[in-house]
Enzyme design. Sequence first.
Site, PDB file in Angstrom:
ATOM      1  N   LYS A 148      36.152  44.753  38.750  1.00  9.63           N
ATOM      2  CA  LYS A 148      37.311  43.949  39.071  1.00  9.63           C
ATOM      3  C   LYS A 148      38.308  44.028  37.904  1.00  9.63           C
ATOM      4  O   LYS A 148      37.881  44.346  36.806  1.00  9.63           O
ATOM      5  CB  LYS A 148      36.922  42.516  39.376  1.00  9.63           C
ATOM      6  CG  LYS A 148      36.504  41.688  38.150  1.00  9.63           C
ATOM      7  CD  LYS A 148      36.284  40.253  38.514  1.00  9.63           C
ATOM      8  CE  LYS A 148      37.528  39.421  38.390  1.00  9.63           C
ATOM      9  NZ  LYS A 148      37.666  38.750  37.096  1.00  9.63           N
ATOM     10  N   ASP A 177      31.042  42.517  41.709  1.00 13.34           N
ATOM     11  CA  ASP A 177      31.400  41.124  41.444  1.00 13.34           C
ATOM     12  C   ASP A 177      30.162  40.571  40.756  1.00 13.34           C
ATOM     13  O   ASP A 177      29.135  40.351  41.404  1.00 13.34           O
ATOM     14  CB  ASP A 177      31.664  40.362  42.751  1.00 13.34           C
ATOM     15  CG  ASP A 177      32.088  38.927  42.459  1.00 13.34           C
ATOM     16  OD1 ASP A 177      31.493  38.314  41.550  1.00 13.34           O
ATOM     17  OD2 ASP A 177      32.997  38.428  43.131  1.00 13.34           O
ATOM     18  N   HIS A 178      30.253  40.390  39.448  1.00 14.58           N
ATOM     19  CA  HIS A 178      29.000  40.123  38.714  1.00 14.58           C
ATOM     20  C   HIS A 178      28.355  38.800  39.136  1.00 14.58           C
ATOM     21  O   HIS A 178      27.179  38.587  38.882  1.00 14.58           O
ATOM     22  CB  HIS A 178      29.200  40.231  37.200  1.00 14.58           C
ATOM     23  CG  HIS A 178      29.859  39.047  36.566  1.00 14.58           C
ATOM     24  ND1 HIS A 178      31.219  38.858  36.589  1.00 14.58           N
ATOM     25  CD2 HIS A 178      29.351  37.996  35.877  1.00 14.58           C
ATOM     26  CE1 HIS A 178      31.506  37.741  35.950  1.00 14.58           C
ATOM     27  NE2 HIS A 178      30.393  37.189  35.505  1.00 14.58           N
ATOM     28  N   LYS A 182      23.902  37.295  39.840  1.00 12.42           N
ATOM     29  CA  LYS A 182      23.235  36.146  39.204  1.00 12.42           C
ATOM     30  C   LYS A 182      22.028  35.722  40.034  1.00 12.42           C
ATOM     31  O   LYS A 182      22.097  35.701  41.263  1.00 12.42           O
ATOM     32  CB  LYS A 182      24.222  34.990  39.016  1.00 12.42           C
ATOM     33  CG  LYS A 182      25.326  35.318  37.990  1.00 12.42           C
ATOM     34  CD  LYS A 182      26.210  34.142  37.723  1.00 12.42           C
ATOM     35  CE  LYS A 182      27.440  34.524  36.923  1.00 12.42           C
ATOM     36  NZ  LYS A 182      27.277  34.493  35.479  1.00 12.42           N
ATOM     37  N   GLU A 216      34.672  26.541  32.689  1.00 12.69           N
ATOM     38  CA  GLU A 216      34.413  27.259  31.434  1.00 12.69           C
ATOM     39  C   GLU A 216      34.937  26.459  30.254  1.00 12.69           C
ATOM     40  O   GLU A 216      35.959  25.771  30.380  1.00 12.69           O
ATOM     41  CB  GLU A 216      35.122  28.612  31.458  1.00 12.69           C
ATOM     42  CG  GLU A 216      34.603  29.553  32.522  1.00 12.69           C
ATOM     43  CD  GLU A 216      35.247  30.920  32.395  1.00 12.69           C
ATOM     44  OE1 GLU A 216      34.670  31.767  31.723  1.00 12.69           O
ATOM     45  OE2 GLU A 216      36.334  31.099  32.950  1.00 12.69           O
ATOM     46  N   ASP A 235      41.803  35.557  39.224  1.00 13.25           N
ATOM     47  CA  ASP A 235      40.731  35.940  38.299  1.00 13.25           C
ATOM     48  C   ASP A 235      39.359  35.438  38.768  1.00 13.25           C
ATOM     49  O   ASP A 235      38.349  36.111  38.570  1.00 13.25           O
ATOM     50  CB  ASP A 235      41.043  35.358  36.900  1.00 13.25           C
ATOM     51  CG  ASP A 235      40.051  35.801  35.836  1.00 13.25           C
ATOM     52  OD1 ASP A 235      39.806  37.013  35.733  1.00 13.25           O
ATOM     53  OD2 ASP A 235      39.507  34.940  35.117  1.00 13.25           O
ATOM     54  N   HIS A 240      34.802  35.602  42.631  1.00 14.66           N
ATOM     55  CA  HIS A 240      33.536  34.905  42.368  1.00 14.66           C
ATOM     56  C   HIS A 240      33.332  33.682  43.277  1.00 14.66           C
ATOM     57  O   HIS A 240      32.290  33.525  43.900  1.00 14.66           O
ATOM     58  CB  HIS A 240      33.445  34.465  40.913  1.00 14.66           C
ATOM     59  CG  HIS A 240      33.662  35.579  39.922  1.00 14.66           C
ATOM     60  ND1 HIS A 240      33.244  36.869  40.153  1.00 14.66           N
ATOM     61  CD2 HIS A 240      34.234  35.602  38.692  1.00 14.66           C
ATOM     62  CE1 HIS A 240      33.548  37.618  39.104  1.00 14.66           C
ATOM     63  NE2 HIS A 240      34.161  36.874  38.217  1.00 14.66           N
ATOM     64  N   LYS A 331      39.643  27.035  32.756  1.00 13.86           N
ATOM     65  CA  LYS A 331      39.250  27.351  31.383  1.00 13.86           C
ATOM     66  C   LYS A 331      39.511  26.131  30.501  1.00 13.86           C
ATOM     67  O   LYS A 331      40.314  25.265  30.854  1.00 13.86           O
ATOM     68  CB  LYS A 331      40.043  28.547  30.889  1.00 13.86           C
ATOM     69  CG  LYS A 331      39.743  29.811  31.704  1.00 13.86           C
ATOM     70  CD  LYS A 331      39.928  31.071  30.907  1.00 13.86           C
ATOM     71  CE  LYS A 331      39.586  32.305  31.719  1.00 13.86           C
ATOM     72  NZ  LYS A 331      38.146  32.623  31.697  1.00 13.86           N
TER      73      LYS A 331
HETATM   74  C1  BG6 Z   1      35.307  37.152  34.784  1.00 12.82           C
HETATM   75  C2  BG6 Z   1      36.666  36.566  34.544  1.00 12.82           C
HETATM   76  O1  BG6 Z   1      35.287  37.886  35.980  1.00 12.82           O
HETATM   77  O2  BG6 Z   1      34.353  36.101  34.871  1.00 12.82           O
HETATM   78  C3  BG6 Z   1      36.681  35.737  33.271  1.00 12.82           C
HETATM   79  O3  BG6 Z   1      37.624  37.608  34.440  1.00 12.82           O
HETATM   80  C4  BG6 Z   1      35.587  34.700  33.304  1.00 12.82           C
HETATM   81  O4  BG6 Z   1      37.946  35.120  33.063  1.00 12.82           O
HETATM   82  C5  BG6 Z   1      34.245  35.332  33.690  1.00 12.82           C
HETATM   83  O5  BG6 Z   1      35.502  34.122  32.014  1.00 12.82           O
HETATM   84  C6  BG6 Z   1      33.203  34.263  33.920  1.00 12.82           C
HETATM   85  O6  BG6 Z   1      31.944  34.871  34.053  1.00 12.82           O
HETATM   86  P1  BG6 Z   1      30.610  34.067  33.721  1.00 12.82           P
HETATM   87  O7  BG6 Z   1      29.522  34.997  34.113  1.00 12.82           O
HETATM   88  O8  BG6 Z   1      30.671  33.763  32.251  1.00 12.82           O
HETATM   89  O9  BG6 Z   1      30.672  32.833  34.539  1.00 12.82           O
END
Ligand code: BG6
Length: 486
Positions: A148, A177-178, A182, A216, A235, A240, A331
């Site tokens: 992404k 999409d990481h 999870k 976050e 973002d 996500h 954030k």
């Molecule tokens: C990313 C965003 O895809 O995911 C970041 O671009 C964000 O802005 C991050 O901080 C959050 O990932 P995780 O795994 O820390 O929740």
Amino acid sequence: MVAKVIAVEDFDLVIFGGSGDLARRKILPALYRRRLAGQMPETARIIAAAHSSKSNEDFRSLVREALETFLDERHKDKALIEAFLEQCSYVQLDAFGDDGWKELQETLRDDVIRSFYFSVAPSLFAELSARLTSHSIATAQSRLVVEKPFGHDLPSAKALNAALSRCFDEAQIYRIDHYLGKETVQNLLALRFANVLFEPLWNSHYIDHVQITASEEIGVEGRGAYYDRSGAMRDMVQNHLMQLLCLTAMEAPASIAPNDIRNEKLKVISALEEVTAGQIVRGQYRGDSSRGSYLEDVGNETSRTESFIALKAHVGNWRWSGTPFYLRTGKRLRSRLTEIAIAFKEPPHNIFAGQTGSLAGNTLIIRLQPGEAIKLHVLIKEPGPGGIRLKEVPLDMTFAELNARDGVEVPDAYERLLMDVIRGDQTLFMRGDEVEAAWHWTDSVIAAWDEAGDIPRPYDSGSSGPEDALMLLHRDNRRWREIEND
Ligand code: BG6
């Protein structure tokens, strides 16, 4: 009983942008940890491809430093790190010309799985995939991994899909999409579809509302230029939070085959109703004694980009009609917390009236981080004499303890996703039409606040976001859950 790890087949993985930030922080440490776990073969090779001039030794030093910085101490094994470095090499090439491509071609083996990872700006996707094809480097069996942001809006996502599809089949493309990697996300599938308990209640008759929070503590952290063009909606929500919503709301797929799941997710996205400006609250964090404000962090005093967004979405279908999905991400908030909270309705009749006020509905909490957990909040009788007093207690299905007992270490999302690529399993990756549908809805949300001339409200760093976000639920006689990682 220690979980058995099955090694994947031998592979060559070419990482475009292999010396960049994502590779250093995530991809290379993830590969090393899979090697440590015995899943990545010792013959597999990692080839970084980028435009700057570097020797293999230069690249290996970079990998060594990345592992030193981003691995937990308990994962550092000197001898294994050296062996892993031997698996890494570097090829210099020009994305816009022919330099370096022949060398890359000669580096790759014919008899192993070939994967290409685009960890570069999306503006390079078309060039890189065209050259991989014209130099006969990508074969019909090769896999392509793309990071992404997959586009900035619907037209740009369509253009990217079109560019990739000129060179690769959809079955070869792995859009990351990481969040899908999870542990809890897959556990959500197990919880919903391996138990008969929840599914009969999983609808608007029994569920009052759903809250999805990704909070976050960090700010934009040196990514100001990118972030100010995106904001929290593009973002985090478009990808996500959307994926979490899909897995929560989708119908039972016929099987866990990738397309069965992806078809069901697509139906959810397509059923999302338009959101009006009054159902959206955007914010920008203020600075505090030690940290700058959002506007200072992105170096744009007039920015209207949001570092926080809360919105109320509706999935317009039989199952969910009347049950809102409240999404919230930002954030510089109070704590780092990502969770899905399913708030059930109160029982239809309170037989304890007189002894207690109204009955709180049950809540099912699916926490992704920190610390994966699933907890079902139920009411029980407070122990002791003196009549029936009710008390809310969490039934804890936290699997960190189960894992510790069984000697299982939960892998990082990238570890799981990278091994899925090699295994050829697309279940946890987004399909092209899914991404486009998500952008279609995202664009309509952005258009709604643009038309209303919405300006983000300031909020204090370390808070739960702007006051108006609380109002979004208060108006509906509901409350956000506290952003707390208890
Ligand atoms: C990313 C965003 O895809 O995911 C970041 O671009 C964000 O802005 C991050 O901080 C959050 O990932 P995780 O795994 O820390 O929740």
